[in-house]
Scaffold this motif. Sequence first.
Motif, mmCIF file in Angstrom:
data_model
loop_
_atom_site.group_PDB
_atom_site.id
_atom_site.type_symbol
_atom_site.label_atom_id
_atom_site.label_comp_id
_atom_site.label_asym_id
_atom_site.label_seq_id
_atom_site.Cartn_x
_atom_site.Cartn_y
_atom_site.Cartn_z
ATOM 1 N N VAL A 188 0.841 -1.193 0.000
ATOM 2 C CA VAL A 188 0.000 0.000 0.000
ATOM 3 C C VAL A 188 0.877 1.244 0.000
ATOM 4 C CG1 VAL A 188 -1.849 1.233 1.203
ATOM 5 C CG2 VAL A 188 -1.724 -1.266 1.345
ATOM 6 N N ALA A 189 0.460 2.241 -0.757
ATOM 7 C CA ALA A 189 1.130 3.539 -0.742
ATOM 8 C C ALA A 189 0.080 4.637 -0.817
ATOM 9 C CB ALA A 189 2.112 3.667 -1.902
ATOM 10 N N ALA A 190 0.255 5.685 -0.015
ATOM 11 C CA ALA A 190 -0.569 6.886 -0.104
ATOM 12 C C ALA A 190 0.312 7.991 -0.665
ATOM 13 C CB ALA A 190 -1.116 7.271 1.260
ATOM 14 N N LEU A 191 -0.142 8.647 -1.732
ATOM 15 C CA LEU A 191 0.675 9.675 -2.358
ATOM 16 C C LEU A 191 -0.208 10.782 -2.924
ATOM 17 C CD1 LEU A 191 1.732 8.372 -5.851
ATOM 18 C CD2 LEU A 191 0.654 6.853 -4.225
ATOM 19 N N ARG A 192 0.377 11.956 -3.012
ATOM 20 C CA ARG A 192 -0.308 13.091 -3.614
ATOM 21 C C ARG A 192 0.162 13.196 -5.067
ATOM 22 N NH1 ARG A 192 0.412 16.369 0.097
ATOM 23 N NH2 ARG A 192 -1.676 16.429 1.000
ATOM 24 N N VAL A 193 -0.783 13.081 -5.977
ATOM 25 C CA VAL A 193 -0.442 13.040 -7.397
ATOM 26 C C VAL A 193 -1.679 13.396 -8.222
ATOM 27 C CG1 VAL A 193 -1.037 10.594 -7.634
ATOM 28 C CG2 VAL A 193 0.655 11.600 -9.188
ATOM 29 N N GLU A 194 -1.467 13.878 -9.433
ATOM 30 C CA GLU A 194 -2.568 14.130 -10.351
ATOM 31 C C GLU A 194 -2.685 12.949 -11.305
ATOM 32 O OE1 GLU A 194 -2.581 17.792 -12.432
ATOM 33 O OE2 GLU A 194 -2.232 19.028 -10.651
ATOM 34 N N LEU A 195 -3.887 12.365 -11.356
ATOM 35 C CA LEU A 195 -4.138 11.236 -12.241
ATOM 36 C C LEU A 195 -5.193 11.622 -13.278
ATOM 37 C CD1 LEU A 195 -4.099 8.231 -9.742
ATOM 38 C CD2 LEU A 195 -2.337 8.894 -11.378
ATOM 39 N N PRO A 196 -5.234 10.921 -14.403
ATOM 40 C CA PRO A 196 -6.133 11.315 -15.497
ATOM 41 C C PRO A 196 -7.612 11.233 -15.163
ATOM 42 C CG PRO A 196 -4.427 9.794 -16.274
ATOM 43 C CD PRO A 196 -4.360 9.806 -14.775
ATOM 44 N N TRP A 197 -8.005 10.432 -14.176
ATOM 45 C CA TRP A 197 -9.426 10.235 -13.862
ATOM 46 C C TRP A 197 -9.718 10.796 -12.467
ATOM 47 C CZ3 TRP A 197 -6.408 6.315 -15.986
ATOM 48 C CH2 TRP A 197 -5.619 5.615 -15.074
ATOM 49 N N GLU A 198 -9.785 12.079 -12.344
ATOM 50 C CA GLU A 198 -9.948 12.746 -11.053
ATOM 51 C C GLU A 198 -11.205 12.266 -10.336
ATOM 52 O OE1 GLU A 198 -10.352 17.270 -9.199
ATOM 53 O OE2 GLU A 198 -10.096 16.948 -11.356
ATOM 54 N N GLY A 257 2.581 4.058 -16.288
ATOM 55 C CA GLY A 257 1.659 3.311 -17.132
ATOM 56 C C GLY A 257 0.308 3.985 -17.245
ATOM 57 N N TRP A 258 -0.196 4.528 -16.140
ATOM 58 C CA TRP A 258 -1.513 5.175 -16.166
ATOM 59 C C TRP A 258 -1.506 6.486 -16.938
ATOM 60 C CZ3 TRP A 258 -3.139 4.262 -10.371
ATOM 61 C CH2 TRP A 258 -3.656 2.958 -10.249
ATOM 62 N N THR A 259 -0.400 7.219 -16.906
ATOM 63 C CA THR A 259 -0.341 8.511 -17.598
ATOM 64 C C THR A 259 0.237 8.366 -19.001
ATOM 65 O OG1 THR A 259 1.802 8.953 -16.552
ATOM 66 C CG2 THR A 259 -0.165 9.840 -15.471
ATOM 67 N N ASP A 260 0.626 7.117 -19.368
ATOM 68 C CA ASP A 260 1.112 6.828 -20.722
ATOM 69 C C ASP A 260 2.296 7.712 -21.097
ATOM 70 O OD1 ASP A 260 1.116 5.350 -23.015
ATOM 71 O OD2 ASP A 260 -0.297 6.664 -24.075
ATOM 72 N N GLY A 261 3.247 7.815 -20.171
ATOM 73 C CA GLY A 261 4.427 8.632 -20.438
ATOM 74 C C GLY A 261 5.374 8.569 -19.267
ATOM 75 N N PRO A 262 6.202 9.588 -19.109
ATOM 76 C CA PRO A 262 7.113 9.624 -17.968
ATOM 77 C C PRO A 262 6.333 9.659 -16.657
ATOM 78 C CG PRO A 262 7.711 11.263 -19.621
ATOM 79 C CD PRO A 262 6.371 10.741 -20.006
ATOM 80 N N THR A 263 6.943 9.172 -15.611
ATOM 81 C CA THR A 263 6.305 9.184 -14.301
ATOM 82 C C THR A 263 6.020 10.620 -13.876
ATOM 83 O OG1 THR A 263 7.475 7.178 -13.658
ATOM 84 C CG2 THR A 263 6.507 8.497 -11.894
ATOM 85 N N PRO A 264 4.746 10.959 -13.582
ATOM 86 C CA PRO A 264 4.452 12.327 -13.141
ATOM 87 C C PRO A 264 5.027 12.568 -11.748
ATOM 88 C CG PRO A 264 2.514 10.942 -12.912
ATOM 89 C CD PRO A 264 3.548 10.111 -13.607
#
Length: 547
Positions: A188-198, A257-264
């Motif tokens: 498990v990890a909790a992180l602050r990040v912007e993902l494509p499906w808010e 993988g989720w953002t289809d590019g470099p790690t945000p």
Amino acid sequence: MDPVIIVGAGPVGLTLALALARQEVPSVVLDEGPGKDEPRLARTVVLREDTTALLERLTGSPVARAGTRWAGWRSMRRKQVMREVSFGDAPDGPEHLTGPAPLHIAQHVLTGALRAALVNEPLVKVCVDSRLDALEQERSGITAHTRGPKGTWWRGSYVVGCDGPRSTVRKLQDIRFPGRTAVERHAVAALRVELPWEGRALLHRMPPWRTSGPSGGEVTGRPLPEGVWRLDWLLPPGKDLVTPELLVGHVRETLGGWTDGPTPSYELLDTGVHTVHHRLARRWRVGRVFLAGDAAHCLGALGTHGLDEGLRDADNLAWKLAPAWHHGPHEALLDSYQSERRAVVAARLRAADQALPLLRPGSGLRAYVPGSTRGHDALLTDGHLGQGAIGAPGTYAGSPLAPGALEGEVPVDTPRGAPVADVRVTAEDGSFVQLRDRLGRGALLVLLIAPGTGVWERKHWATAGIMPRLAAAVTALPYRAELLVAESYPGAAAHSVLLVRPDGHLVTALSGVRPADLYAAAEAVLGGPVKAPAEAAAQAGAAAGSR
């Protein structure tokens, strides 16, 4: 009379204390900790509609605002979207579910809200640094001993063990706790990040970027407030160590993988390993001692969440302890707690155990069991969304409190023993409220379906038509009851009368005012005619001595 002793100050124990207080039953909560919880964003819970409503009703605060309700749900396999669901009133997407979405909230935030509600509650005393080490039952009550800086003897009417899977209460009563260990294990990890499906939760099975590491081929993402996400990676069976380097690798791989590019860019806030066990206590009651929550059961595989069932335990037990505390033990009513709650949890455990071979990689059974991949994914999604045999709240259709055949009984869309729909009702003071707002007050609810009453003040129809006869029948019931009126109820004809338990489960629906049927149903939901206090006390003492 002596207070109820609640062992354990987690969400279930604190909820039980509040539920008892709302029914004027005092309690002492024995908290072995310091009285506050360490903030852990990797330790969260998902609550369904009914348990969220229960907590908001008891705390008097908008608990949902401290968490995040999912805007939707997406289930994926490799690169393909298998199912997409939206929640709320406005349809959005291919599949829309009405009603409130599941609530995702950090457990320490939830516990803090419950503790805050208890600060000014005169009927509840929370004792910190108090670890239970002995129990002694008698015919007239029970005595508990705690050790620590404030070690002492406590006198109570009943004891409820809400002290987790390693329950001291359960061990002191020598109750077996069989089951399976490490059914599932998650990093498990909790992180602050912007993902494509808010705001949309995600279940991704067999992601195309997975490596040969112990990712398990399944990742779940659940949003929390302030741009925080909890990510879970299913681990393969075994006890392989989850190192910080391995976890950071999973985070970077998954986000890329989720953002289809470099790690945000992201901020890692908390990590952990979550292990799911499946266990069920043989007995949930021994005389004056009860078990609830993780002390009675452990479940949580396939997206289900055990806290929901623990909160339902507390709700079920509170309204049964209240009449026993106020009027003397009624053994059939108290015994029904184990009959009802254990059966519901056992059914969910069976359903999850039967589905595990279908849904988890590495099981040889998958090659021999018929069924499509889409069907298997739907079964797993049900656990996360609180649907189906794996995830839906249980019903008490086979309850010992269910009335026998009633001449005037009619069907409605809610089956006997199931939770009632949350319709708008007119209360006895003339106010318009939701039906669930009247639950948990230690009273039965009698609901008359009367179309047209919603446009008139209660004073204009409270003494007209069938109301006087129904009001007289409600007054004559063997238990306190509140008369409510609704414009409509799903599947109910005009002038139907519904009898609802204090925990919101339907007892029966009757066609019109039938005083004899209504009385028989109310008597049944109390376990039958109440015994004389002396007989009930003798029976309770005999039960304690026979364990």
